[in-house]
Design a protein around this motif. Structure first.
Motif, PDB file in Angstrom:
ATOM      1  N   PHE A 186       8.092  -8.778 -33.593  1.00  0.00           N
ATOM      2  CA  PHE A 186       7.380  -7.912 -32.650  1.00  0.00           C
ATOM      3  C   PHE A 186       6.242  -8.656 -31.966  1.00  0.00           C
ATOM      4  CE2 PHE A 186       3.863  -4.950 -31.865  1.00  0.00           C
ATOM      5  CZ  PHE A 186       4.472  -4.122 -30.933  1.00  0.00           C
ATOM      6  N   THR A 187       5.455  -9.415 -32.747  1.00  0.00           N
ATOM      7  CA  THR A 187       4.338 -10.161 -32.166  1.00  0.00           C
ATOM      8  C   THR A 187       4.831 -11.252 -31.222  1.00  0.00           C
ATOM      9  OG1 THR A 187       3.215  -9.788 -34.280  1.00  0.00           O
ATOM     10  CG2 THR A 187       2.182 -11.299 -32.745  1.00  0.00           C
ATOM     11  N   TYR A 188       5.969 -11.862 -31.566  1.00  0.00           N
ATOM     12  CA  TYR A 188       6.536 -12.894 -30.694  1.00  0.00           C
ATOM     13  C   TYR A 188       6.899 -12.314 -29.328  1.00  0.00           C
ATOM     14  CZ  TYR A 188       9.470 -16.856 -29.299  1.00  0.00           C
ATOM     15  OH  TYR A 188      10.018 -17.923 -28.630  1.00  0.00           O
ATOM     16  N   SER A 189       7.463 -11.112 -29.314  1.00  0.00           N
ATOM     17  CA  SER A 189       7.792 -10.457 -28.046  1.00  0.00           C
ATOM     18  C   SER A 189       6.536  -9.973 -27.333  1.00  0.00           C
ATOM     19  CB  SER A 189       8.736  -9.277 -28.294  1.00  0.00           C
ATOM     20  OG  SER A 189       9.935  -9.704 -28.897  1.00  0.00           O
TER      21      SER A 189
ATOM     22  N   LEU B 139       6.719  -7.383  -7.428  1.00  0.00           N
ATOM     23  CA  LEU B 139       7.393  -6.474  -8.345  1.00  0.00           C
ATOM     24  C   LEU B 139       8.582  -7.144  -9.016  1.00  0.00           C
ATOM     25  CD1 LEU B 139       7.784  -3.633  -9.532  1.00  0.00           C
ATOM     26  CD2 LEU B 139       9.117  -3.055  -7.502  1.00  0.00           C
ATOM     27  N   GLN B 140       9.317  -7.941  -8.255  1.00  0.00           N
ATOM     28  CA  GLN B 140      10.474  -8.635  -8.837  1.00  0.00           C
ATOM     29  C   GLN B 140      10.027  -9.653  -9.878  1.00  0.00           C
ATOM     30  OE1 GLN B 140      13.756  -7.908  -8.174  1.00  0.00           O
ATOM     31  NE2 GLN B 140      14.118  -9.297  -9.885  1.00  0.00           N
ATOM     32  N   ARG B 141       8.923 -10.345  -9.625  1.00  0.00           N
ATOM     33  CA  ARG B 141       8.422 -11.313 -10.604  1.00  0.00           C
ATOM     34  C   ARG B 141       7.969 -10.622 -11.892  1.00  0.00           C
ATOM     35  NH1 ARG B 141       5.979 -13.650  -5.989  1.00  0.00           N
ATOM     36  NH2 ARG B 141       3.990 -12.686  -6.565  1.00  0.00           N
ATOM     37  N   LEU B 142       7.304  -9.479 -11.746  1.00  0.00           N
ATOM     38  CA  LEU B 142       6.870  -8.737 -12.925  1.00  0.00           C
ATOM     39  C   LEU B 142       8.051  -8.242 -13.746  1.00  0.00           C
ATOM     40  CD1 LEU B 142       3.899  -6.649 -11.458  1.00  0.00           C
ATOM     41  CD2 LEU B 142       3.762  -8.580 -13.020  1.00  0.00           C
ATOM     42  N   ILE B 143       9.082  -7.759 -13.080  1.00  0.00           N
ATOM     43  CA  ILE B 143      10.267  -7.278 -13.792  1.00  0.00           C
ATOM     44  C   ILE B 143      10.965  -8.422 -14.504  1.00  0.00           C
ATOM     45  CG2 ILE B 143      12.568  -6.286 -13.472  1.00  0.00           C
ATOM     46  CD1 ILE B 143      11.385  -4.525 -11.282  1.00  0.00           C
ATOM     47  N   ASP B 144      11.062  -9.566 -13.830  1.00  0.00           N
ATOM     48  CA  ASP B 144      11.712 -10.719 -14.463  1.00  0.00           C
ATOM     49  C   ASP B 144      10.902 -11.241 -15.650  1.00  0.00           C
ATOM     50  OD1 ASP B 144      13.733 -10.549 -12.603  1.00  0.00           O
ATOM     51  OD2 ASP B 144      12.837 -12.028 -11.248  1.00  0.00           O
ATOM     52  N   LYS B 145       9.581 -11.124 -15.591  1.00  0.00           N
ATOM     53  CA  LYS B 145       8.740 -11.638 -16.663  1.00  0.00           C
ATOM     54  C   LYS B 145       8.691 -10.696 -17.857  1.00  0.00           C
ATOM     55  CE  LYS B 145       4.166 -13.626 -17.407  1.00  0.00           C
ATOM     56  NZ  LYS B 145       2.838 -13.907 -16.807  1.00  0.00           N
ATOM     57  N   SER B 146       8.780  -9.395 -17.611  1.00  0.00           N
ATOM     58  CA  SER B 146       8.685  -8.423 -18.703  1.00  0.00           C
ATOM     59  C   SER B 146       9.984  -8.385 -19.498  1.00  0.00           C
ATOM     60  CB  SER B 146       8.383  -7.032 -18.135  1.00  0.00           C
ATOM     61  OG  SER B 146       8.375  -6.072 -19.161  1.00  0.00           O
ATOM     62  N   ASN B 147       9.841  -8.202 -20.832  1.00  0.00           N
ATOM     63  CA  ASN B 147      11.035  -8.119 -21.686  1.00  0.00           C
ATOM     64  C   ASN B 147      11.473  -6.681 -21.952  1.00  0.00           C
ATOM     65  OD1 ASN B 147       8.980  -7.255 -23.359  1.00  0.00           O
ATOM     66  ND2 ASN B 147       9.092  -9.019 -24.728  1.00  0.00           N
ATOM     67  N   PHE B 148      10.708  -5.680 -21.465  1.00  0.00           N
ATOM     68  CA  PHE B 148      11.061  -4.261 -21.640  1.00  0.00           C
ATOM     69  C   PHE B 148      11.390  -3.984 -23.115  1.00  0.00           C
ATOM     70  CE2 PHE B 148      11.638  -4.898 -17.152  1.00  0.00           C
ATOM     71  CZ  PHE B 148      11.227  -3.702 -16.584  1.00  0.00           C
ATOM     72  N   TYR B 149      10.433  -4.325 -23.970  1.00  0.00           N
ATOM     73  CA  TYR B 149      10.692  -4.270 -25.423  1.00  0.00           C
ATOM     74  C   TYR B 149      10.992  -2.848 -25.888  1.00  0.00           C
ATOM     75  CZ  TYR B 149      10.145  -5.346 -30.365  1.00  0.00           C
ATOM     76  OH  TYR B 149      10.366  -5.502 -31.713  1.00  0.00           O
ATOM     77  N   MET B 150      10.147  -1.902 -25.518  1.00  0.00           N
ATOM     78  CA  MET B 150      10.341  -0.522 -25.971  1.00  0.00           C
ATOM     79  C   MET B 150      11.616   0.084 -25.403  1.00  0.00           C
ATOM     80  SD  MET B 150       7.927  -0.187 -28.028  1.00  0.00           S
ATOM     81  CE  MET B 150       8.247   1.529 -28.405  1.00  0.00           C
ATOM     82  N   LYS B 151      11.917  -0.224 -24.141  1.00  0.00           N
ATOM     83  CA  LYS B 151      13.148   0.306 -23.557  1.00  0.00           C
ATOM     84  C   LYS B 151      14.365  -0.315 -24.227  1.00  0.00           C
ATOM     85  CE  LYS B 151      15.410   2.900 -20.812  1.00  0.00           C
ATOM     86  NZ  LYS B 151      15.310   4.368 -20.938  1.00  0.00           N
TER      87      LYS B 151
END
Length: 449
Positions: free
Chosen positions: A51-54, A289-301
């Motif tokens: 979890f911390t790694y993500s 917005l595209q850069r933010l989406i590509d950078k985020s791992n959407f962990y909870m989703k």
């Protein structure tokens, strides 16, 4: 090695001295409990580290220490619970035992189990993501498409409205400064601008309609609706790409228009510059917005998708939950198949009795010391009167002095209010023989001799 061995024996959730005195069966059960507690610690470390790694986007120097601290915290709480899983070995009041044994003990244990179950479910989720995230990638990409469309719709709605308003003002400003004969040529010249404005308005309406359709189809898991939703997402993604290409082309046309209108009317140049800034801001927002989406791992989703679509996630959660509850069950099972708790009761009684006797002795000594201080002060106050008595009546002085010395002897014993001290379950009653009514009358009216 000695410290590691002590920690290993501590993981059994019971005192090492008790375990040594129990039978082989109970010792084997406590060996299993130690092994399961080590597994719980390892699982908590893996879960917290993943979890911390993500959370820190792959920072290894942060994830391992935090994972170790979290694992130690959870294991200590679990061992505290494990130490409290024990029947009532020392005597308690019969009334309290009958009234509260079923309610208090069961409710307390129920809340402990609920707390540990909740903790086990939380710990199982990072393990689900760690093991099953590749299987959720397709659904996550679909969610990213919808998410990107919603964010772009919210961000671009005001910019497109400003673009339409500024484009109309640009056409009106140029038609006002040209002659009547050239208005048709001006209209043809800005046909592409009218087309862009109407195209953006239709784009907003189409994207909103597609998103509303996808929202209404959520929860339908049949192949037909899945195929329809996938087709709709493809159309939505195509419209987003077309809009971005259209904005880039439109910005180039505005640059050309600004270059061809050099030295023209100031109001006309102002509208072109404003429209150019709006389109550039829209493109910049979309790229950010595209850069933010590509950078985020959407962990909870990702975790939500895994729990909703992959049955293996529930299997892993149940296994982790069973791992947390199994040592508690094993410690309960010792009651029926081992004499461990009988031996523990003997040791507990011995410890309580020794501690109580030590307390009584300390209490007696403290009481005697206090009485001796009081007697010393009283003796000092009486000595002047005794000296006067010695001068008047020496024999009475000797008798009174001996009597006072007997009275001032400090030898006390703590009074016990309970018959089974120190457990305080049976109150002690003094057996006093009460006299009758005739004895009372005889005491009041004694017979004359």
């Amino acid at each position: 090695m000695h410290n590691l061995k002590s920690i290993y024996f501590f993981l059994a959730g019971e005192d090492r001295a008790f375990i040594r005195r129990c039978d082989k069966y109970a010792q084997g059960i406590f060996c299993y409990i130690r092994f399961y507690v080590l597994l719980i610690f390892s699982g908590c470390w893996v879960s917290a580290t993943a979890f911390t790694y993500s959370l820190f986007q792959g920072n290894k120097w942060m994830c391992f220490p935090i994972g170790a601290v979290w694992a130690l915290l959870v294991t200590n709480m679990y061992l505290l619970l494990l130490h409290t899983v024990s029947p009532a070995l020392l005597p308690v009041k019969k009334k309290r035992l009958l009234d509260k044994a079923r309610s208090y003990i069961d409710v307390a244990m129920f809340f402990r189990l609920v707390f540990m179950s909740l903790l086990a479910v939380i710990i199982a989720q990072p393990i689900n993501v760690l093991l099953l995230s590749p299987y959720a990638q397709e659904s996550l990409d679909k969610y990213k498409t919808e998410y990107r469309a919603r964010m772009m719709l919210a961000a671009d709605s005001a910019l497109i409205a400003g673009e339409c308003r500024c484009g109309n003002e640009l056409v009106q400003s140029e038609t006002q400064i040209v002659t009547t004969d050239n208005r048709e040529a001006v209209a043809k010249r800005y046909a592409w601008l009218h087309h862009k404005i109407s195209e953006d308005s239709m784009y907003m309406a189409d994207v909103k309609l597609l998103l509303d359709s996808l929202t209404s189809w959520h929860g339908r898991f049949s192949d037909r609706w899945k195929h329809i939703s996938d087709s709709t997402r493809l159309v939505l993604d195509a419209k987003l790409r077309e809009e971005q290409e259209s904005d880039s082309l439109f910005l180039i046309q505005l640059h050309e228009l600004l270059a061809s209108s050099d030295g023209g009317h100031p109001y006309l140049l102002h509208n072109i510059v404003v429209l150019q800034k709006l389109i550039a801001g829209k493109i910049k927002n979309d790229n950010r917005l595209q850069r933010l989406i590509d950078k985020s791992n959407f962990y909870m989703k990702t975790n939500q998708i895994i729990l909703g679509e992959n049955p293996c996630s529930w299997l892993i959660t149940i296994l982790v939950l069973a791992l947390f509850l199994l040592p508690i069950y094993l410690k309960y099972s010792i009651r029926k198949k081992s004499l461990f708790y009988q031996e523990k009761e003997k040791i507990d009684r011995q410890l309580v009795s020794e501690s109580y006797q030590q307390f009584k002795e300390q209490y007696r000594l403290a009481f005697i010391a206090s009485i001796e201080r009081y007697n010393t002060q009283s003796w000092k106050r009486l000595m002047p009167w005794l000296e006067k008595l010695k001068l008047v009546h020496p024999e009475a002085f000797v008798k009174k002095k001996q009597h006072l010395q007997e009275l001032f002897k400090a030898d006390v014993e703590k009074y016990e209010y309970w018959a089974d001290h120190p457990y305080r379950t049976i109150r002690k009653y003094d057996a006093i023989k009460l006299a009758g009514e005739a004895d009372l009358l005889t005491l009041i009216y004694p017979e004359e001799e």
